[in-house]
Design an enzyme around this catalytic site. Sequence first.
Site, PDB file in Angstrom:
ATOM      1  N   HIS A  44       4.009   4.424  12.885  1.00 56.68           N
ATOM      2  CA  HIS A  44       4.233   4.383  11.433  1.00 56.68           C
ATOM      3  C   HIS A  44       5.274   5.446  11.117  1.00 56.68           C
ATOM      4  O   HIS A  44       4.988   6.635  11.191  1.00 56.68           O
ATOM      5  CB  HIS A  44       2.889   4.671  10.744  1.00 56.68           C
ATOM      6  CG  HIS A  44       2.932   4.729   9.254  1.00 56.68           C
ATOM      7  ND1 HIS A  44       2.458   3.708   8.451  1.00 56.68           N
ATOM      8  CD2 HIS A  44       3.357   5.689   8.404  1.00 56.68           C
ATOM      9  CE1 HIS A  44       2.594   4.042   7.183  1.00 56.68           C
ATOM     10  NE2 HIS A  44       3.130   5.244   7.121  1.00 56.68           N
TER      11      HIS A  44
ATOM     12  N   ASN B 170       9.065   4.354   3.952  1.00 57.18           N
ATOM     13  CA  ASN B 170       8.897   3.873   5.322  1.00 57.18           C
ATOM     14  C   ASN B 170      10.194   3.247   5.819  1.00 57.18           C
ATOM     15  O   ASN B 170      11.093   2.944   5.043  1.00 57.18           O
ATOM     16  CB  ASN B 170       7.819   2.781   5.361  1.00 57.18           C
ATOM     17  CG  ASN B 170       6.458   3.315   5.008  1.00 57.18           C
ATOM     18  OD1 ASN B 170       6.173   3.606   3.854  1.00 57.18           O
ATOM     19  ND2 ASN B 170       5.616   3.449   6.005  1.00 57.18           N
TER      20      ASN B 170
ATOM     21  N   HIS C  26       8.354   7.126   8.694  1.00 58.20           N
ATOM     22  CA  HIS C  26       9.079   7.267   7.419  1.00 58.20           C
ATOM     23  C   HIS C  26      10.515   7.642   7.736  1.00 58.20           C
ATOM     24  O   HIS C  26      10.815   8.212   8.781  1.00 58.20           O
ATOM     25  CB  HIS C  26       8.392   8.295   6.523  1.00 58.20           C
ATOM     26  CG  HIS C  26       7.169   7.719   5.865  1.00 58.20           C
ATOM     27  ND1 HIS C  26       7.161   7.280   4.565  1.00 58.20           N
ATOM     28  CD2 HIS C  26       5.927   7.463   6.359  1.00 58.20           C
ATOM     29  CE1 HIS C  26       5.964   6.791   4.281  1.00 58.20           C
ATOM     30  NE2 HIS C  26       5.188   6.885   5.350  1.00 58.20           N
TER      31      HIS C  26
ATOM     32  N   ARG D  75       0.841  -1.215   0.000  1.00 54.88           N
ATOM     33  CA  ARG D  75       0.000   0.000   0.000  1.00 54.88           C
ATOM     34  C   ARG D  75       0.873   1.261   0.000  1.00 54.88           C
ATOM     35  O   ARG D  75       1.006   1.936  -1.011  1.00 54.88           O
ATOM     36  CB  ARG D  75      -0.945  -0.028   1.213  1.00 54.88           C
ATOM     37  CG  ARG D  75      -2.090   0.976   1.120  1.00 54.88           C
ATOM     38  CD  ARG D  75      -1.747   2.376   1.570  1.00 54.88           C
ATOM     39  NE  ARG D  75      -1.329   2.456   2.961  1.00 54.88           N
ATOM     40  CZ  ARG D  75      -0.816   3.555   3.502  1.00 54.88           C
ATOM     41  NH1 ARG D  75      -0.629   4.644   2.778  1.00 54.88           N
ATOM     42  NH2 ARG D  75      -0.434   3.552   4.767  1.00 54.88           N
ATOM     43  N   ASP D  76       1.520   1.545   1.118  1.00 55.61           N
ATOM     44  CA  ASP D  76       2.309   2.778   1.226  1.00 55.61           C
ATOM     45  C   ASP D  76       3.447   2.754   0.197  1.00 55.61           C
ATOM     46  O   ASP D  76       3.753   3.770  -0.453  1.00 55.61           O
ATOM     47  CB  ASP D  76       2.879   2.893   2.648  1.00 55.61           C
ATOM     48  CG  ASP D  76       3.150   4.312   3.074  1.00 55.61           C
ATOM     49  OD1 ASP D  76       3.580   5.117   2.230  1.00 55.61           O
ATOM     50  OD2 ASP D  76       2.948   4.638   4.263  1.00 55.61           O
TER      51      ASP D  76
ATOM     52  N   CYS E 287       3.786   9.420   1.013  1.00 61.02           N
ATOM     53  CA  CYS E 287       2.475   9.926   0.633  1.00 61.02           C
ATOM     54  C   CYS E 287       2.645  10.857  -0.566  1.00 61.02           C
ATOM     55  O   CYS E 287       3.434  11.801  -0.500  1.00 61.02           O
ATOM     56  CB  CYS E 287       1.848  10.669   1.803  1.00 61.02           C
ATOM     57  SG  CYS E 287       0.285  11.446   1.352  1.00 61.02           S
TER      58      CYS E 287
HETATM   59  N1  COA Z   1     -12.992   4.906  -4.110  1.00 60.99           N
HETATM   60  C1  COA Z   1     -13.346   5.091  -5.391  1.00 60.99           C
HETATM   61  N2  COA Z   1     -13.972   6.189  -5.863  1.00 60.99           N
HETATM   62  C2  COA Z   1     -14.236   7.151  -4.948  1.00 60.99           C
HETATM   63  C3  COA Z   1     -13.893   7.014  -3.602  1.00 60.99           C
HETATM   64  C4  COA Z   1     -13.223   5.851  -3.181  1.00 60.99           C
HETATM   65  N3  COA Z   1     -12.858   5.667  -1.927  1.00 60.99           N
HETATM   66  N4  COA Z   1     -14.280   8.125  -2.960  1.00 60.99           N
HETATM   67  C5  COA Z   1     -14.857   8.927  -3.853  1.00 60.99           C
HETATM   68  N5  COA Z   1     -14.837   8.330  -5.069  1.00 60.99           N
HETATM   69  C6  COA Z   1     -15.366   8.842  -6.331  1.00 60.99           C
HETATM   70  C7  COA Z   1     -16.800   9.343  -6.180  1.00 60.99           C
HETATM   71  O1  COA Z   1     -17.703   8.290  -6.380  1.00 60.99           O
HETATM   72  C8  COA Z   1     -16.873  10.380  -7.271  1.00 60.99           C
HETATM   73  O2  COA Z   1     -16.984   9.715  -8.519  1.00 60.99           O
HETATM   74  P1  COA Z   1     -17.746  10.393  -9.765  1.00 60.99           P
HETATM   75  O3  COA Z   1     -16.928  11.597 -10.121  1.00 60.99           O
HETATM   76  O4  COA Z   1     -17.704   9.307 -10.791  1.00 60.99           O
HETATM   77  O5  COA Z   1     -19.093  10.713  -9.230  1.00 60.99           O
HETATM   78  C9  COA Z   1     -15.477  11.017  -7.241  1.00 60.99           C
HETATM   79  O6  COA Z   1     -14.618  10.023  -6.686  1.00 60.99           O
HETATM   80  C10 COA Z   1     -15.413  12.272  -6.379  1.00 60.99           C
HETATM   81  O7  COA Z   1     -15.969  11.984  -5.096  1.00 60.99           O
HETATM   82  P2  COA Z   1     -15.737  12.911  -3.823  1.00 60.99           P
HETATM   83  O8  COA Z   1     -16.412  12.293  -2.646  1.00 60.99           O
HETATM   84  O9  COA Z   1     -16.110  14.338  -4.186  1.00 60.99           O
HETATM   85  O10 COA Z   1     -14.205  12.769  -3.605  1.00 60.99           O
HETATM   86  P3  COA Z   1     -13.057  13.839  -3.727  1.00 60.99           P
HETATM   87  O11 COA Z   1     -12.789  14.165  -5.140  1.00 60.99           O
HETATM   88  O12 COA Z   1     -13.326  14.941  -2.762  1.00 60.99           O
HETATM   89  O13 COA Z   1     -11.802  12.968  -3.203  1.00 60.99           O
HETATM   90  C11 COA Z   1     -10.965  11.217  -1.786  1.00 60.99           C
HETATM   91  C12 COA Z   1     -11.784  12.487  -1.878  1.00 60.99           C
HETATM   92  C13 COA Z   1     -10.737  10.924  -0.334  1.00 60.99           C
HETATM   93  C14 COA Z   1     -11.691  10.075  -2.478  1.00 60.99           C
HETATM   94  C15 COA Z   1      -9.609  11.433  -2.520  1.00 60.99           C
HETATM   95  O14 COA Z   1      -9.034  12.627  -2.093  1.00 60.99           O
HETATM   96  C16 COA Z   1      -8.644  10.298  -2.280  1.00 60.99           C
HETATM   97  O15 COA Z   1      -8.816   9.197  -2.799  1.00 60.99           O
HETATM   98  N6  COA Z   1      -7.589  10.559  -1.509  1.00 60.99           N
HETATM   99  C17 COA Z   1      -6.614   9.554  -1.112  1.00 60.99           C
HETATM  100  C18 COA Z   1      -5.239   9.950  -1.558  1.00 60.99           C
HETATM  101  C19 COA Z   1      -4.280   8.873  -1.108  1.00 60.99           C
HETATM  102  O16 COA Z   1      -4.389   7.724  -1.460  1.00 60.99           O
HETATM  103  N7  COA Z   1      -3.284   9.261  -0.304  1.00 60.99           N
HETATM  104  C20 COA Z   1      -2.316   8.344   0.218  1.00 60.99           C
HETATM  105  C21 COA Z   1      -2.851   7.460   1.279  1.00 60.99           C
HETATM  106  S1  COA Z   1      -3.156   8.266   2.799  1.00 60.99           S
HETATM  107 ZN    ZN Z   2       3.114   6.320   5.325  1.00 65.05          ZN
END
Ligand code: COA
Ligand code: ZN
Length: 318
Positions: free
Chosen positions: A211, A253, A213, A16-17, A244
């Site tokens: 956790h 990490n 890094h 994952r990370d 990240c």
């Molecule tokens: N899995 C898949 N699709 C997702 C989702 C998820 N967990 N959460 C939201 N979506 C989709 C929604 O269904 C929507 O789809 P559409 O455009 O087809 O309708 C779209 O994404 C936007 O949804 P929204 O709730 O407005 O999300 P957002 O654009 O504000 O993004 C997160 C929020 C949290 C989903 C996004 O910022 C994210 O995935 N961040 C994680 C980043 C990461 O992995 N960082 C490292 C690990 S900590």
């Molecule tokens: Zn991390």
Amino acid sequence: MTNVPVDVVVSEVGPRDGLQNIKRAMPTDQKIRWVAALAEAGLREIEVGSFVSPKLLPQMADAEEVVRAASRIPGVVVLALAPNLKGAERAVAAGVDTITMPVSASREHSMANLRMTPEEAVEQVRKVRRLCDELPSKKIRLEVGISTAFGCSLQGLVSESWVMELAVLVAKAGAESVGLSDTAGYANPTQVKRMFTQLKRELGDKAGAAHFHNTYGQGLANVVAALDAGVKTFDASQGGLGGCPYAPGATGNIVTEDLVFLLESMGLRTGIDLERLLEARKIIIEALPGEQLYGHVSNTELPKGFVYASATDRSVPV
Ligand code: COA
Ligand code: ZN
């Protein structure tokens, strides 16, 4: 070695990370092979992917398939990260054992990473708790890591009292365990000991994993400090991959191989076989040719006379 009792849980987060911070995606079959090899080496907790937006992180788009395959490996607790309710629903459908949710203490990191304020992220934890409670069958564990708990490469300093306040809010929202994550690699041992000691005071048995890094090379020193504060679970990534994508400048990490060596040398049983772990590392080299891997144990042989903690009593001098 899966039946050996352990003193410390090494929780592998490489799939994952590690893989989230690499531009190219590791092919799904290779991820599954890697997870199986990690399990073979004795890792009992493996965070195999994340249910995040596949538009933002296409490397994690195959999380369902990897979780399903990992769930078939006996004796492995399958973890996956979910940032929101939608991600948790996907994780539940795929069959995870544990959902890990990131909640950032830094407001800037929270907005960059999750597009939510920390308070909104806590609301997501509450919703996921409800989801887990309403499941008719399998019980799923919910864990949270407080990201940027030791400082943030966007915001800079993060208030320790706010981190503790947030940890309490997250526990009240239903997390069964709340750990502290050094997303940027800014932590030092003095701070680590102070904060994990305080976390234990605030949360008791719900105080969770460390956790770290290794951006500034302090990772293993921080582990020793966290051990002193009673931490029993440590995240680590094979080959030291990780970071990240929304924490600029952060590197990988702490290296699983080196962490296992440290713990076993200190007389703490991990249940992990270093030779098999080094075999698993070869899969990354094959699947991601040219990718920079880290670590010290992998560059040399085990010391002459090295014995696993389970085979000796290291608390008394030889
Ligand atoms: N899995 C898949 N699709 C997702 C989702 C998820 N967990 N959460 C939201 N979506 C989709 C929604 O269904 C929507 O789809 P559409 O455009 O087809 O309708 C779209 O994404 C936007 O949804 P929204 O709730 O407005 O999300 P957002 O654009 O504000 O993004 C997160 C929020 C949290 C989903 C996004 O910022 C994210 O995935 N961040 C994680 C980043 C990461 O992995 N960082 C490292 C690990 S900590
Ligand atoms: Zn991390």
